[in-house]
Design an enzyme around this catalytic site. Sequence first.
Site, short mmCIF file in Angstrom:
data_model
loop_
_atom_site.label_atom_id
_atom_site.label_comp_id
_atom_site.label_asym_id
_atom_site.label_seq_id
_atom_site.Cartn_x
_atom_site.Cartn_y
_atom_site.Cartn_z
N ASP A 228 10.72 5.82 2.65
CA ASP A 228 9.29 6.24 2.94
C ASP A 228 9.41 7.46 3.75
O ASP A 228 10.11 7.40 4.92
CB ASP A 228 8.53 5.17 3.46
N GLU A 312 9.13 8.50 -2.78
CA GLU A 312 8.13 8.68 -3.22
C GLU A 312 7.89 10.30 -3.36
O GLU A 312 8.55 10.98 -2.77
CB GLU A 312 6.94 8.23 -2.13
N CYS A 364 0.83 -5.04 -0.06
CA CYS A 364 1.84 -6.02 0.84
C CYS A 364 3.14 -6.06 -0.33
O CYS A 364 2.73 -6.10 -1.45
CB CYS A 364 0.94 -7.47 0.96
N CYS A 367 3.20 -9.72 -1.61
CA CYS A 367 2.25 -10.64 -2.69
C CYS A 367 1.43 -9.59 -3.33
O CYS A 367 1.05 -10.00 -4.34
CB CYS A 367 1.61 -11.45 -1.72
N CYS A 385 -1.48 -13.35 3.21
CA CYS A 385 -0.42 -14.29 2.56
C CYS A 385 0.35 -14.69 3.48
O CYS A 385 1.23 -15.81 3.17
CB CYS A 385 0.16 -13.85 1.12
N ASP A 392 5.78 1.09 8.02
CA ASP A 392 6.54 2.05 7.22
C ASP A 392 7.67 1.18 6.20
O ASP A 392 7.92 1.71 5.16
CB ASP A 392 7.29 2.97 8.22
ZN LIG Z 1 0.78 -10.39 1.09
#
Ligand SMILES: [Zn+2]
Length: 445
Positions: A228, A312, A364, A367, A385, A392
């Site tokens: 990142d 990215e 996230c 999840c 979750c 970052d």
């Molecule tokens: Zn999560």
Amino acid sequence: MPKLCHENQVGVQSKNTVSTGADTFDIGHKLTLGLLQLRYNFRVYPDAAQRTALAQAFGCARVVFNDGLRLRQQAREAGEKYVSDAELSKRVITRAKTTSQRAWLGEVSSVVLQQALADLNVAYRNFFASVTGKRKGRKVAPPRFRSRKDNRQSIRFTKNARFKVLDNGRLRLPKIGDVPVRWSRSLPSESSSVTVIRDAAGRYFASFVVTTAEDESLPPTDPEIGIDLGLTHFAVMSDATKVTAPKFLRRAARKLKRLQQDLSRKQRGSQNRKKAVVKVARAHARVADTRRDWQHKLSTAIIRDNQAVYVEDLCVVGLGRTRLAKSVHDAGWASFTSMLQYKAARYGRTFARVNRFFPSTRMCSACGRINEKMALNVREWDCPCGSHHDRDVNAAKNVRAAGQADLNARGAHVRPGLVPAARREAGTHPDAACSTRSVEGISVL
Ligand SMILES: [Zn+2]
């Protein structure tokens, strides 16, 4: 183990802030698969007579370039058809030399003149390809006239010109002389061309293009990493490594900024302004060199330690128009990611830019849930979750996952077709489709 080495150690390709010179290099686009073209830059030290001869050659190359451009523009205005490359060469070189106004063109190597026209032809082709949409990415402007006031002057010699590296280490340039070179390393193979450059700081460089087969693969390793690129840290990796630009670099950048402010207060056309321009150019060259060295070390380590690297894809051009342009350009992401790209190709690693849109910060990585937008000052957060995330590192993990998914979809280990040897600082990858995503944080400022 093959030694990892640093190409392009010298900052000749970096555009400095006062330069307006046209960039004549377009190296990464001449590649065939499996072969890499790399650029090796070395400082050269021409004596006074050689500097005069170089100045003359820079001037002649510029005149031929401008004559060619003018001729094509006039043909266009007159409604005539596009002047072909061969016809142009005949008119602005061969025939021009026989006239009294251009007789002095005969005093420099004709290869230098032909290469100046070759640059013009490439500039035209890129422009046409951009207009017709064949060339993706940023729009390419039509060729512009070169000026003697451009801070970066260059000429190119090809094999036809019979330039030669002598046994005594000097570089023999036709009609210039035997120029001393500071060889910081040896060339891996014979070079197909050499460009001689005078930069804004008044330094001279020889830039060799060398084609190497991709035979330096490193032993395979397991880790795959996502990176990142941010403003808080230069880079944050999915393994939680955070990289900050070193202090000496930030100090040098601050000094440069001060000099630039001094320059802006000087009166246009004044002698003091000229002096300040040189000062800024020198400081800029120093910053660019230091940053390049540092980025080389970092990118080499990343490529050595990882089998696959994902970053990215950022549209740096778009960012360049924001208030944060300065810091973005200073961060030099574009040059850094292109180092990763060509080193990956060279050493048998996978490199991919993740260019599809996804909210890498808010998602996230455990999840997949997409959470609320976060203010820039939120450095850590909890997902419902139960996962706790560093902002970052979580983004880097998402980049890695997206990169792996992209690669699986396309079939594993697709090698990039084009590998730029090393682009100038703060440029963009010309083939990169600009993502619409703003860099984290910029949109909230
Ligand atoms: Zn999560």
